[in-house]
Design an enzyme around this catalytic site. Structure first.
Site, mmCIF file in Angstrom:
data_model
loop_
_atom_site.group_PDB
_atom_site.id
_atom_site.type_symbol
_atom_site.label_atom_id
_atom_site.label_comp_id
_atom_site.label_asym_id
_atom_site.label_seq_id
_atom_site.Cartn_x
_atom_site.Cartn_y
_atom_site.Cartn_z
ATOM 1 N N SER A 219 0.852 -1.189 0.000
ATOM 2 C CA SER A 219 0.000 0.000 0.000
ATOM 3 C C SER A 219 0.884 1.234 0.000
ATOM 4 O O SER A 219 1.935 1.253 0.663
ATOM 5 C CB SER A 219 -0.903 0.023 1.235
ATOM 6 O OG SER A 219 -1.548 1.276 1.352
ATOM 7 N N TYR A 232 -2.007 0.615 10.016
ATOM 8 C CA TYR A 232 -2.024 -0.101 8.742
ATOM 9 C C TYR A 232 -0.754 0.173 7.948
ATOM 10 O O TYR A 232 -0.105 -0.748 7.440
ATOM 11 C CB TYR A 232 -3.257 0.338 7.954
ATOM 12 C CG TYR A 232 -3.386 -0.276 6.591
ATOM 13 C CD1 TYR A 232 -3.736 -1.603 6.431
ATOM 14 C CD2 TYR A 232 -3.180 0.489 5.442
ATOM 15 C CE1 TYR A 232 -3.867 -2.170 5.170
ATOM 16 C CE2 TYR A 232 -3.319 -0.057 4.178
ATOM 17 C CZ TYR A 232 -3.656 -1.389 4.046
ATOM 18 O OH TYR A 232 -3.786 -1.943 2.800
#
Length: 393
Positions: A219, A232
């Site tokens: 990501s 995250y």
């Protein structure tokens, strides 16, 4: 001065013939890159007609068209044959769509899901061939990982395991690091890092034997300081560094390692606004009183609204990510990084080459706009922003 038209026409005829041949062989795809290349060739044609003799114009335009089509052509791919691939996180999103595409191509797909009766699992069971095997696995449970490892070793003994796609991911909270419980960091690390680490290590003997591929979905939040995605992003940064280490260490074994860094796409987890609302309510209910007073409920509500609003810009077509994963599995020379998604390349350019202030403003513009915590707002009592309590006034 008027120029001979045959130089332009001859060059375009040669370029068109090659483009048609590549399209028929599926080595070229209709899309914006091809249209942009044709537009640039048209500009070059206009210049050549006015500045060069006919033969030189023919040579320059033909060479430019040939080079452009070569750059746009898909790299050579390996045959699918009887290759087997294990994909994690196939309940929804990228994992489910990748499993469907690879099954259609003829792969033997081992698709792991959290729940064998989930809508995604039922969809895969209904639309895919008998080659696809659904396996229940929770990456936080070593027993589940061990069971999947044993099944994979048993069922790929003849064909071998060609690839592992670490797709499963987890995000528990959207909040500043100070507001995020430490347990949320542990939860993200358990799935996004430790689970991927344990599964990858367990499958390495099979992957070494086949000189296969490891593909991991990362990501941009693991490369850039996205506000409110600290837990995250930290876990994604850790797993990407792990894969870069694997890439170096496994090179002598012939294993190629790729990381896919997608932009924001409309996966089921992104679209589940109720889940993010529940996460916000849980955060507010369990936040220590002093932190709630310092930041304020309005601050948390603002961040939540901005986050949900940013998800509306998510792309509905997941195929760029699925195509990137497929290319990483089959390209003769796969890329180490793939950046599918609108604006992702620009985002990385800004992150790596522009000053910090501009980088921060860019993220605020496209993700979460700034908002002062309650204690720092001008009408609230407390220390003046920029001054510590003991600093001389």
């Amino acid at each position: 001065m008027e120029r001979w038209p045959w130089s332009s026409g001859g060059a375009w005829l040669l370029v068109a013939a090659r483009a048609l041949l590549q399209l028929l062989r599926a080595d070229l795809r209709l899309g914006r890159p091809l249209l942009a290349a044709l537009a640039l060739l048209a500009v070059l044609d206009w210049l050549c007609q006015r500045l060069l003799p006919p033969l030189a114009a023919l040579a320059v335009l033909t060479a430019a068209g040939w080079i452009a089509l070569s750059r746009l052509a898909r790299p050579p791919r390996l045959p699918v044959a009887t290759r087997a691939v294990l994909i994690t996180g196939c309940d929804s999103g990228f994992g489910k769509e990748t499993a469907k595409q690879l099954d259609t191509m003829g792969f033997t797909v081992l698709a792991t899901v959290l729940d064998l009766d989930s809508p995604g699992a039922l969809e895969l069971r209904a639309c895919c061939s008998p080659r696809l095997k659904l396996l229940q696995m929770d990456l936080t449970k070593p027993a589940d990982i061990s069971r999947v490892l044993e099944f994979t070793k048993t069922h790929t003994s003849s064909s071998g395991l060609w690839g592992l796609v670490n797709n499963a991911g987890y995000n528990a909270v959207v909040a500043d690091v100070e507001l995020s419980p430490v347990d949320t960091f542990r939860s993200c690390m358990e799935v996004n890092f430790f689970g991927a680490l344990e599964l990858t290590k367990g499958l390495l003997p099979l992957l070494r034997q086949s000189r296969g591929r490891i593909v991991t979905v990362g990501s941009p939040a693991g490369d850039m300081p996205y506000q409110c995605l600290g837990a995250y992003g930290t876990s994604k940064a850790a797993v990407v560094l792990l894969m870069d280490t694997f890439s170096c260490e496994l090179l002598p074994w012939g294993i190629k390692v790729s990381v896919v860094q997608p932009g924001c796409f409309k996966t089921e987890s992104v679209l589940n606004v109720g889940r993010w609302e529940m996460s916000k309510q849980l955060l507010l209910a369990n936040l220590p009183r002093d932190l709630l007073q310092a930041y304020g409920k309005d601050y948390i509500e603002h961040l939540h609204r901005q986050f949900v609003h940013s998800l509306r810009q998510a792309l509905p077509d997941l195929s760029p990510v699925v195509d990137a994963i497929t290319d990483a599995l089959l390209a003769a020379q796969p890329q180490r990084r793939y950046y599918p998604g609108r604006g992702v390349s620009l985002m990385y350019f800004i992150h790596y080459y522009l000053p910090e202030g501009l980088r921060r403003r860019f993220l605020q513009l496209f993700f979460i706009s700034p908002c002062l915590p309650r204690a720092l707002q001008p009408d609230q009592p407390g220390p003046t922003p920029g001054h510590s309590p003991g600093e001389a006034q």
